[in-house]
Scaffold this motif. Structure first.
Motif, PDB file in Angstrom:
ATOM      1  N   LEU A  38       5.395   0.994  -9.988  1.00 42.78           N
ATOM      2  CA  LEU A  38       4.656  -0.331 -10.018  1.00 42.78           C
ATOM      3  C   LEU A  38       3.999  -0.538 -11.252  1.00 42.78           C
ATOM      4  CD1 LEU A  38       3.245  -2.632  -8.556  1.00 42.78           C
ATOM      5  CD2 LEU A  38       1.495  -1.061  -7.810  1.00 42.78           C
ATOM      6  N   LYS A  39       3.410   0.497 -11.944  1.00 48.74           N
ATOM      7  CA  LYS A  39       2.791   0.438 -13.190  1.00 48.74           C
ATOM      8  C   LYS A  39       3.744  -0.153 -14.282  1.00 48.74           C
ATOM      9  CE  LYS A  39      -0.983   0.790 -15.752  1.00 48.74           C
ATOM     10  NZ  LYS A  39      -2.092   0.058 -15.387  1.00 48.74           N
ATOM     11  N   THR A  40       5.291   0.399 -14.200  1.00 53.59           N
ATOM     12  CA  THR A  40       6.082   0.104 -15.184  1.00 53.59           C
ATOM     13  C   THR A  40       6.488  -1.452 -15.032  1.00 53.59           C
ATOM     14  OG1 THR A  40       6.981   2.478 -15.051  1.00 53.59           O
ATOM     15  CG2 THR A  40       8.395   0.498 -15.930  1.00 53.59           C
ATOM     16  N   SER A  41       6.768  -1.670 -13.766  1.00 55.12           N
ATOM     17  CA  SER A  41       7.085  -2.956 -13.374  1.00 55.12           C
ATOM     18  C   SER A  41       5.900  -4.263 -13.931  1.00 55.12           C
ATOM     19  CB  SER A  41       7.135  -3.586 -11.913  1.00 55.12           C
ATOM     20  OG  SER A  41       8.070  -2.414 -11.450  1.00 55.12           O
ATOM     21  N   GLY A  42       4.624  -3.746 -13.714  1.00 49.94           N
ATOM     22  CA  GLY A  42       3.568  -4.545 -14.138  1.00 49.94           C
ATOM     23  C   GLY A  42       3.635  -4.735 -15.690  1.00 49.94           C
ATOM     24  N   LEU A  43       3.847  -3.492 -16.411  1.00 48.34           N
ATOM     25  CA  LEU A  43       3.720  -3.613 -17.818  1.00 48.34           C
ATOM     26  C   LEU A  43       5.094  -4.387 -18.428  1.00 48.34           C
ATOM     27  CD1 LEU A  43       3.079   0.201 -18.602  1.00 48.34           C
ATOM     28  CD2 LEU A  43       1.507  -1.939 -19.048  1.00 48.34           C
ATOM     29  N   LEU A  44       6.022  -4.340 -17.490  1.00 49.36           N
ATOM     30  CA  LEU A  44       7.319  -5.050 -18.100  1.00 49.36           C
ATOM     31  C   LEU A  44       7.035  -6.672 -18.040  1.00 49.36           C
ATOM     32  CD1 LEU A  44      10.288  -5.309 -18.779  1.00 49.36           C
ATOM     33  CD2 LEU A  44      10.943  -5.223 -16.464  1.00 49.36           C
ATOM     34  N   ILE A  45       6.461  -7.100 -16.952  1.00 48.14           N
ATOM     35  CA  ILE A  45       5.928  -8.308 -16.670  1.00 48.14           C
ATOM     36  C   ILE A  45       5.004  -8.896 -17.578  1.00 48.14           C
ATOM     37  CG2 ILE A  45       4.767 -10.170 -15.062  1.00 48.14           C
ATOM     38  CD1 ILE A  45       6.043  -8.480 -12.880  1.00 48.14           C
ATOM     39  N   PHE A  46       4.208  -7.805 -17.864  1.00 45.03           N
ATOM     40  CA  PHE A  46       3.042  -8.002 -18.858  1.00 45.03           C
ATOM     41  C   PHE A  46       3.325  -8.446 -20.428  1.00 45.03           C
ATOM     42  CE2 PHE A  46      -0.386  -6.740 -21.952  1.00 45.03           C
ATOM     43  CZ  PHE A  46      -1.427  -7.290 -21.695  1.00 45.03           C
ATOM     44  N   SER A  47       4.587  -7.640 -20.667  1.00 41.10           N
ATOM     45  CA  SER A  47       5.329  -7.884 -21.913  1.00 41.10           C
ATOM     46  C   SER A  47       5.791  -9.048 -22.137  1.00 41.10           C
ATOM     47  CB  SER A  47       6.293  -6.753 -21.957  1.00 41.10           C
ATOM     48  OG  SER A  47       7.298  -7.119 -21.179  1.00 41.10           O
ATOM     49  N   ALA A  86       0.805  -1.223   0.036  1.00 43.68           N
ATOM     50  CA  ALA A  86       0.092  -0.076   0.226  1.00 43.68           C
ATOM     51  C   ALA A  86       0.789   1.258   0.177  1.00 43.68           C
ATOM     52  CB  ALA A  86      -0.802   0.064   1.351  1.00 43.68           C
ATOM     53  N   VAL A  87       1.968   1.218   0.658  1.00 43.61           N
ATOM     54  CA  VAL A  87       2.905   2.298   0.889  1.00 43.61           C
ATOM     55  C   VAL A  87       3.396   2.599  -0.550  1.00 43.61           C
ATOM     56  CG1 VAL A  87       4.899   3.349   1.819  1.00 43.61           C
ATOM     57  CG2 VAL A  87       3.311   2.321   3.229  1.00 43.61           C
ATOM     58  N   LEU A  88       3.920   1.216  -1.043  1.00 42.06           N
ATOM     59  CA  LEU A  88       4.702   1.509  -2.453  1.00 42.06           C
ATOM     60  C   LEU A  88       3.831   2.078  -3.561  1.00 42.06           C
ATOM     61  CD1 LEU A  88       7.013   0.737  -4.285  1.00 42.06           C
ATOM     62  CD2 LEU A  88       5.960  -1.417  -4.643  1.00 42.06           C
ATOM     63  N   GLN A  89       2.497   1.794  -3.385  1.00 45.20           N
ATOM     64  CA  GLN A  89       1.274   2.141  -4.371  1.00 45.20           C
ATOM     65  C   GLN A  89       1.253   3.611  -4.254  1.00 45.20           C
ATOM     66  OE1 GLN A  89      -0.121   1.106  -6.828  1.00 45.20           O
ATOM     67  NE2 GLN A  89      -2.541   1.493  -6.989  1.00 45.20           N
ATOM     68  N   ALA A  90       1.213   4.213  -2.913  1.00 52.10           N
ATOM     69  CA  ALA A  90       0.977   5.647  -2.667  1.00 52.10           C
ATOM     70  C   ALA A  90       2.300   6.375  -3.197  1.00 52.10           C
ATOM     71  CB  ALA A  90       0.491   5.665  -1.059  1.00 52.10           C
ATOM     72  N   VAL A  91       3.302   5.987  -2.901  1.00 50.08           N
ATOM     73  CA  VAL A  91       4.707   6.558  -2.957  1.00 50.08           C
ATOM     74  C   VAL A  91       5.092   6.653  -4.428  1.00 50.08           C
ATOM     75  CG1 VAL A  91       6.875   6.762  -2.561  1.00 50.08           C
ATOM     76  CG2 VAL A  91       5.323   6.289  -0.708  1.00 50.08           C
ATOM     77  N   SER A  92       4.963   5.518  -5.123  1.00 49.91           N
ATOM     78  CA  SER A  92       5.761   5.348  -6.537  1.00 49.91           C
ATOM     79  C   SER A  92       4.599   4.472  -7.278  1.00 49.91           C
ATOM     80  CB  SER A  92       6.873   4.674  -6.407  1.00 49.91           C
ATOM     81  OG  SER A  92       7.619   4.650  -7.434  1.00 49.91           O
ATOM     82  N   PRO A  93       3.455   5.069  -7.762  1.00 50.25           N
ATOM     83  CA  PRO A  93       2.564   4.357  -8.576  1.00 50.25           C
ATOM     84  C   PRO A  93       3.230   4.029 -10.155  1.00 50.25           C
ATOM     85  CG  PRO A  93       1.913   6.566  -8.253  1.00 50.25           C
ATOM     86  CD  PRO A  93       2.804   6.429  -7.369  1.00 50.25           C
ATOM     87  N   ARG A  94       3.981   4.928 -10.364  1.00 46.47           N
ATOM     88  CA  ARG A  94       4.472   4.827 -11.702  1.00 46.47           C
ATOM     89  C   ARG A  94       5.420   3.616 -11.968  1.00 46.47           C
ATOM     90  NH1 ARG A  94       6.523  10.184 -14.886  1.00 46.47           N
ATOM     91  NH2 ARG A  94       4.305  10.729 -14.441  1.00 46.47           N
TER      92      ARG A  94
END
Length: 400
Positions: free
Chosen positions: A178-187, A168-176
């Motif tokens: 997290l999204k970049t990591s998610g897109l990398l895994i998605f790729s 929850a802290v990570l999402q609040a502090v650095s959502p970008r």
């Protein structure tokens, strides 16, 4: 532009999924790990390395070694998969409150009530001379005030709660990020070998150095409070959880864990690699028992080799559990599907029945497998029945 369309499509797919129901394959994977926990705790008393029952069987040593080398790390990854889908619509504050309710309260109930009940038979058998007249209340008070105060399997709950708060802290502090990591895994959804190799490498990096630094027997337990975690596996559990968090950050339905995806179709290969790496673990164990002069202080080369085999097996077996569940999502699995609604409660309650049943059969000269069968079947049936009854209470059903 095509990538954006794909993401919009998968987002719609995930929203549809939430309406239609749960992800069957991932539910089964989580329930399967719960079943392995019961098998593991039912068998460990009958292993040669343990100090439990006098009846033992080498096969149980192999089962316990197999489970211990992957199943809790796998459970942390599976738990991480669902975090983003719950965190995003709830917001951080409501998400943490919900996790405190579903994880924190059961943890407190476990350490103050369930675990003392579970460990009481151990006290009755291994008590100090002159303490046979101790009632359960005396044992309970001594546990809380003098110790040791064990948490049993409930250690998983406090660690998972801490990781959820960190998410929850990570999402609040650095959502970008997290999204970049998610897109990398998605790729990597169409590049299964790259995904597999990356996960193997990450598993090695986050586990082997810690094992070499602190060893495998060290437990971190601040001031004797029931908040333990195996020191060498702190980063392993956190890394697997965050990997699951990243996978779920973009899409569970159509991403790397798609039921029709390239990763799921290659489950026999991941299983083959897992078998190979488990063979490497067994080879290391054989070498430790037969070729190393100082059993308690194996050389650095052996420790590095065992850590490498362990981390590779953990990663490959986690891939195997997830992809087998995905590949056979449309198949009927009566036991897992029936267990699923009660799996959390079974996990919370099972240790009481494990230890009491082991205590009940201890004095009988039955073969180890017969004792195991009695303990496992009785534990599964009783913890399942108790959970089903408790879940009829509305406040409990909302928790477990």
């Amino acid at each position: 532009m095509g990538s954006n369309k794909m993401l919009r499509k998968t987002d719609r797919s995930d929203r549809t999924l939430k309406v239609r129901g749960r992800i069957v394959a991932l539910d089964r994977a989580r329930t399967f790990i719960t079943l392995l926990v019961l098998i593991h705790h039912s068998a460990v008393n009958y292993t040669h390395f343990g100090n439990g029952d006098k009846m033992r069987w080498l096969g149980f040593d192999l089962i316990v070694l197999f489970n211990d080398s992957f199943f809790m790390a796998c459970m942390f990854l599976i738990s991480g998969l669902f975090v983003h889908g719950s965190l995003t619509p709830r917001g951080a504050a409501d998400f943490v409150r919900n996790r405190a309710w579903r994880l924190g309260i059961p943890f407190l109930v476990s350490i103050f009530v369930l675990m003392p009940i579970a460990y009481y038979p151990t006290f009755l058998r291994y008590h100090l001379p002159g303490t046979t007249d101790f009632s359960f209340f005396h044992f309970w008070w001594r546990t809380l005030t003098v110790g040791p105060w064990p948490s049993g399997p409930a250690w998983f709950l406090w660690v998972l709660l801490a990781l959820n708060i960190a998410a929850a802290v990570l999402q609040a502090v650095s959502p970008r990020l997290l999204k970049t990591s998610g897109l990398l895994i998605f790729s990597l959804r169409d590049r299964p070998w790259t995904a597999f190799a990356a996960f193997l490498a990450a598993s090695v990096v986050i586990y082997v150095p810690m094992r070499l630094i602190v060893g495998d027997m060290s437990w971190l337990e601040p001031d004797g409070y029931p908040l333990p975690i195996q020191t060498s596996r702190i980063l392993l559990y956190a890394g697997y959880f965050l990997t699951g968090f990243g996978i779920g950050a973009v899409s569970l339905r159509a991403g790397i864990l798609s039921e029709e995806g390239a990763l799921a179709r290659r489950w026999p290969l991941w299983l083959a690699f897992a078998s190979l790496f488990y063979g490497a673990i067994l080879l290391q164990v054989y070498a430790h028992h037969n070729w190393i002069a100082d059993f308690d202080s194996p050389p650095l080369a052996w420790q590095a080799g065992y850590g490498l085999a362990f981390s590779l097996f953990s990663a490959a077996m986690t891939f195997t559990v997830l992809t087998v569940s995905l590949a056979f999502a449309s198949s009927r699995m009566k036991l897992l599907d029936a267990m699923r609604p009660n799996a959390y409660g079974i996990f919370l309650a099972h240790y009481i029945f494990i230890i009491w049943l082991q205590y009940a059969v201890y004095d009988y000269s039955w073969p180890a497998f017969v004792k195991f069968a009695v303990v496992f079947a009785g534990t599964l049936a009783l913890s399942w029945a108790v959970t089903a009854l408790l879940r009829k209470i509305p406040i409990v059903s909302r928790m477990i």
